[in-house]
Design an enzyme around this catalytic site. Sequence first.
Site: not given
Ligand code: NDP
Ligand code: 8X3
Length: 254
Positions: A84, A14, A180-181, A57-58, A36, A150, A183
């Site tokens: 992120n 993502g 963001p909204g 792992d955060v 991963r 969330y 995505v």
């Molecule tokens: P993805 O699920 O594609 O990516 C999430 C990433 O977070 C992955 O790389 C995953 O890596 C990592 N992650 C999850 N848990 C952990 C952990 N414990 N330690 C380290 N890394 C972790 O989602 P997005 O790219 O869409 O989301 C990215 C960010 O954007 C998030 O914070 C999400 O809340 C936010 N967001 C997303 C939106 C959307 O509509 N998609 C809109 C608004 C905000 P791995 O599993 O390999 O650890």
């Molecule tokens: C991700 C956007 O609207 O799915 O943060 O919560 S929403």
Amino acid sequence: MSQKTILVTGATAGFGAAFARRFVADGHRVIATGRRLERLESLAAELGPNLLPAALDVTDHAAVANFLSTIPQAWREIEVLINNAGLALGLAPAWSANLAHWDQMIATNISGLVHVTRAILPGMVERNSGTIINIGSVAGTYPYPGGHVYGSTKSFVSHFSLNLRADLLGKNIRVTSLEPGLVGGSEFSNVRFEGDATRAAAVYAGTQTLTPEDMAETAAWIISLPAHMNINRIEIMPIAQASAALSISRAAST
Ligand code: NDP
Ligand code: 8X3
């Protein structure tokens, strides 16, 4: 443009993978982290020596605290931190939501983010230089059914970002909450619905969403701004989305 060393959490998919690709293409060096490792190694194979893959792992507080000491010395002066890593789990109403899901969202989106920040910020303060971009969400501002924990974790991200600015006043360190909204093109909904691909796809059906590359474009703009400019909060939706959620139940008897 001077080359920056940029730490991205959650770079295995993502937004995070898009940030890594964009920043390396722009000439920066990226420390790409996530759980991963094989995904990070693929990114390194794709992007070359300006991408350092490192498992993190955060939610592992000891690993986060020790993280800088585990990477090569030449990569330890982080100029940009992109917090992120994050996730949503489930969409059930609060009275029946899975408590383990709530704990994991809080552990990742709140505790993970603050521990990473606390590990990286002292170096920025020592050097009096740096930029932190925290990935919030419109869910932190606008409630929706099933968004409870969330959305609240993302409210925390937004307010924590503003509070960091209060502490950092007078220092050359910037903090932005990027909110963001909708995505598409990431694993977000697959994770939220625990691998139910049909339900995840329905979230994005028939509409034009923002993309991870749009997020990377925004982050690249934020870090390219003159050093005296701080974007405090930035909220972005696709044109196909708006907040129109105030609702009234008409079912109550009088
Ligand atoms: P993805 O699920 O594609 O990516 C999430 C990433 O977070 C992955 O790389 C995953 O890596 C990592 N992650 C999850 N848990 C952990 C952990 N414990 N330690 C380290 N890394 C972790 O989602 P997005 O790219 O869409 O989301 C990215 C960010 O954007 C998030 O914070 C999400 O809340 C936010 N967001 C997303 C939106 C959307 O509509 N998609 C809109 C608004 C905000 P791995 O599993 O390999 O650890
Ligand atoms: C991700 C956007 O609207 O799915 O943060 O919560 S929403």
